[in-house]
Design a protein around this motif. Sequence first.
Motif, PDB file in Angstrom:
ATOM      1  N   ALA A 257      42.903  52.199  45.197  1.00  0.00           N
ATOM      2  CA  ALA A 257      43.744  52.134  46.391  1.00  0.00           C
ATOM      3  C   ALA A 257      45.082  51.498  46.069  1.00  0.00           C
ATOM      4  N   SER A 258      46.100  51.987  46.712  1.00  0.00           N
ATOM      5  CA  SER A 258      47.411  51.353  46.636  1.00  0.00           C
ATOM      6  C   SER A 258      47.867  51.055  48.047  1.00  0.00           C
ATOM      7  N   GLY A 259      48.776  50.127  48.170  1.00  0.00           N
ATOM      8  CA  GLY A 259      49.159  49.663  49.495  1.00  0.00           C
ATOM      9  C   GLY A 259      48.575  48.286  49.717  1.00  0.00           C
ATOM     10  N   ARG A 260      49.015  47.663  50.735  1.00  0.00           N
ATOM     11  CA  ARG A 260      48.622  46.275  50.942  1.00  0.00           C
ATOM     12  C   ARG A 260      47.347  46.161  51.772  1.00  0.00           C
ATOM     13  N   ALA A 261      46.785  44.983  51.743  1.00  0.00           N
ATOM     14  CA  ALA A 261      45.658  44.623  52.602  1.00  0.00           C
ATOM     15  C   ALA A 261      44.429  45.482  52.372  1.00  0.00           C
ATOM     16  N   PHE A 262      44.194  45.898  51.141  1.00  0.00           N
ATOM     17  CA  PHE A 262      43.006  46.703  50.849  1.00  0.00           C
ATOM     18  C   PHE A 262      41.737  45.983  51.269  1.00  0.00           C
ATOM     19  N   SER A 263      41.730  44.681  51.126  1.00  0.00           N
ATOM     20  CA  SER A 263      40.493  43.933  51.336  1.00  0.00           C
ATOM     21  C   SER A 263      40.017  43.960  52.778  1.00  0.00           C
TER      22      SER A 263
ATOM     23  N   SER B 189      29.886  49.979  45.636  1.00  0.00           N
ATOM     24  CA  SER B 189      30.354  48.616  45.402  1.00  0.00           C
ATOM     25  C   SER B 189      31.876  48.602  45.469  1.00  0.00           C
ATOM     26  N   ARG B 190      32.438  47.408  45.505  1.00  0.00           N
ATOM     27  CA  ARG B 190      33.897  47.307  45.565  1.00  0.00           C
ATOM     28  C   ARG B 190      34.356  46.071  44.821  1.00  0.00           C
ATOM     29  N   ASP B 191      35.607  46.120  44.382  1.00  0.00           N
ATOM     30  CA  ASP B 191      36.251  44.984  43.742  1.00  0.00           C
ATOM     31  C   ASP B 191      37.612  44.848  44.403  1.00  0.00           C
ATOM     32  N   ASN B 192      37.726  43.923  45.331  1.00  0.00           N
ATOM     33  CA  ASN B 192      38.966  43.792  46.096  1.00  0.00           C
ATOM     34  C   ASN B 192      40.133  43.352  45.224  1.00  0.00           C
TER      35      ASN B 192
END
Length: 123
Positions: free
Chosen positions: A24-30, A71-74
């Motif tokens: 993902a690109s852009g802010r506030a992905f988390s 799963s995810r890695d913020n």
Amino acid sequence: QVQLVESGGGYVQAGGSLRLSCAASGRAFSIYAMGWFRQAPGKAREFVASIIWSGGDTTYANSVKGRFTISRDNAKKSVYLQMNSLKPEDTAVYYCAATQGIISTMRYDYEYWGQGTQVTVSS
């Protein structure tokens, strides 16, 4: 605004494994809940798995439960789909999606989508 790019698709024999990634690109992905969907030729796009922003809650379609893991890695702004024990019926284009809302299995709840990555499982 979030832009999503999937990778990791390919061709594998039944019983094999693949790991899909979504960057993902852009802010506030988390703050986004993330999902994986898939679409086979001639069929509607269907839910595969989803994960909340913290990674603490996940949901799976019955057809993949016990075989796939989301799963995810913020810190890396990435979400993953580990696919094991693949079957020919898993063949589809796999899409990554993001929503600012709550975790959901419904495609219409997701605001942002990637372009998809092809997964082909041979028998």
